[in-house]
Design a protein around this motif. Structure first.
Motif, PDB file in Angstrom:
ATOM      1  N   LEU A   1      25.383  19.432  36.506  1.00 44.31           N
ATOM      2  CA  LEU A   1      24.296  18.651  35.812  1.00 44.31           C
ATOM      3  C   LEU A   1      23.429  17.602  36.918  1.00 44.31           C
ATOM      4  O   LEU A   1      22.168  17.687  36.546  1.00 44.31           O
ATOM      5  N   HIS A   2      23.969  17.043  37.640  1.00 48.52           N
ATOM      6  CA  HIS A   2      23.396  16.217  38.664  1.00 48.52           C
ATOM      7  C   HIS A   2      22.514  16.973  39.458  1.00 48.52           C
ATOM      8  O   HIS A   2      21.284  16.635  39.823  1.00 48.52           O
ATOM      9  N   VAL A   3      23.000  17.974  40.012  1.00 46.87           N
ATOM     10  CA  VAL A   3      22.265  18.866  41.003  1.00 46.87           C
ATOM     11  C   VAL A   3      21.152  19.481  40.335  1.00 46.87           C
ATOM     12  O   VAL A   3      19.968  19.580  40.911  1.00 46.87           O
ATOM     13  N   SER A   4      21.245  20.082  39.021  1.00 47.57           N
ATOM     14  CA  SER A   4      20.249  20.996  38.356  1.00 47.57           C
ATOM     15  C   SER A   4      19.023  19.917  38.058  1.00 47.57           C
ATOM     16  O   SER A   4      17.847  20.391  37.980  1.00 47.57           O
ATOM     17  N   TRP A   5      19.269  18.681  38.018  1.00 44.61           N
ATOM     18  CA  TRP A   5      18.066  17.631  37.626  1.00 44.61           C
ATOM     19  C   TRP A   5      17.165  17.604  38.750  1.00 44.61           C
ATOM     20  O   TRP A   5      15.986  17.602  38.381  1.00 44.61           O
ATOM     21  N   GLY A   6      17.446  18.106  39.984  1.00 39.49           N
ATOM     22  CA  GLY A   6      16.448  18.153  40.994  1.00 39.49           C
ATOM     23  C   GLY A   6      15.484  19.392  40.838  1.00 39.49           C
ATOM     24  O   GLY A   6      14.315  19.117  41.183  1.00 39.49           O
TER      25      GLY A   6
END
Length: 319
Positions: A306-311
């Motif tokens: 989820l954190h990575v995808s936000w980029g």
């Protein structure tokens, strides 16, 4: 928005306040916002009288503490969502992660084994499931009016919810600018057996969803067959290999069987994601696909991705 403003929102929606995409979608029977409970400065419970579902449906919204227009990210749960809060807020740091971001994050509550779709028939176990109509027609204008939405939307989810996110995006391409799946298999030709089993395993009748396997409704919902409708969207997918990684010793409120079967499940998902990736490449549709060398079908990995995808998702949403 606060509880005392609910009447204003209801009146505005009833009078037909326009939202940026309203003219491009068929009108559904008017849903009605019946209450908003503040659960904290950046999280609210929203209650909607849904004609499609035939009941009041709760969603929870993560939102900035202040005002100002912003996009909306619909974030769907897995096979066994909570009935009081989304597992995204129960098992991950999603609430804290989004607290300083200029986006509404909409978390549906309930919908066990629903695949967030419109079922053809009411089910003795689950009742009436008309999630597609609720999520794509009834809910967005209410969210935009109550939480300063600007009409720009993305959708994502994990496992069951990730499959649903791609189904909804392919069937409603005018509504979403971005779509994400965390350990999700968007190729229904490969996922069909697992989907049928998961519904039956929770006590439902799989035939009540889209009819018999191989029937026309399955093709009408298959993102692999409808992939061209995803063209122009930001697409994100992530998967592990099923090999145990750094999070296996953590205790999370996840499916009990995932403790034992999370590895094989994720390995199967990885193969499906690879097949869907090849389908997109064959159509020259760009996508970001993160294949981790380790990772099982469990919440700590979904928090990471989820954190990575936000980029990738934030620029697409203008967040």
């Amino acid at each position: 928005m606060r509880r005392h403003a609910v009447a204003v929102v209801v009146l505005a929606v009833t009078l037909g306040v326009l939202v940026p995409w309203a003219g491009r979608l068929p009108r559904a029977a008017a849903a009605r916002l019946v209450g908003i409970d503040e659960l904290g400065p950046t999280r609210s419970a929203v209650f909607v009288d849904s004609p499609a579902m035939g009941r009041t449906v709760q969603v929870q919204v993560l939102h900035p503490p202040g005002g100002g227009e912003r996009p909306t990210y619909y974030l769907l749960d897995g096979l066994d969502p909570g009935d009081r809060q989304s597992t995204w807020t129960n098992a991950t740091d999603a609430e804290r992660f989004f607290a300083d971001k200029n986006v509404n994050v909409v978390l549906p509550i309930g919908g066990q084994a629903s695949y967030y779709t419109d079922w053809q028939s009411d089910d003795p176990r689950f009742g009436r499931y008309r999630w597609e109509t609720f999520l794509t027609r009834e809910l967005p204008p209410l969210i935009d009016s109550a939480f300063d939405g600007n009409g720009v939307n993305g959708i994502g989810g994990l496992s069951m919810g990730g499959i649903a996110a791609f189904v909804l995006a392919a069937r409603n391409p005018e509504l979403y600018t971005a779509v994400a799946g965390y350990s999700a298999c968007p190729d229904l030709g490969l996922a069909q057996g697992a989907m049928l089993f998961s519904i039956a395993n929770r006590g439902g009748n799989p035939g009540n969803m889209w009819g018999p396997p191989g029937g026309p409704a399955w093709a009408q919902h298959d993102p692999a067959l409808l992939a061209d409708r995803l063209r122009g969207k930001t697409i994100y997918l992530s998967t592990g290999t099923g090999i145990p990684g750094p999070h296996e010793t953590e205790i999370k409120p996840q499916l009990p069987e995932n403790i034992f079967f999370g590895g094989p499940i994720e390995a199967a998902v990885d193969g499906c994601v690879s097949a869907f990736e090849q389908r997109l490449r064959a159509l020259s549709i760009p996508a970001r696909v993160d294949h981790s060398a380790v990772g099982t079908h469990s919440w700590s990995y979904w928090q990471d991705t989820l954190h990575v995808s936000w980029g990738a998702l934030a620029p697409a949403l203008g967040a």
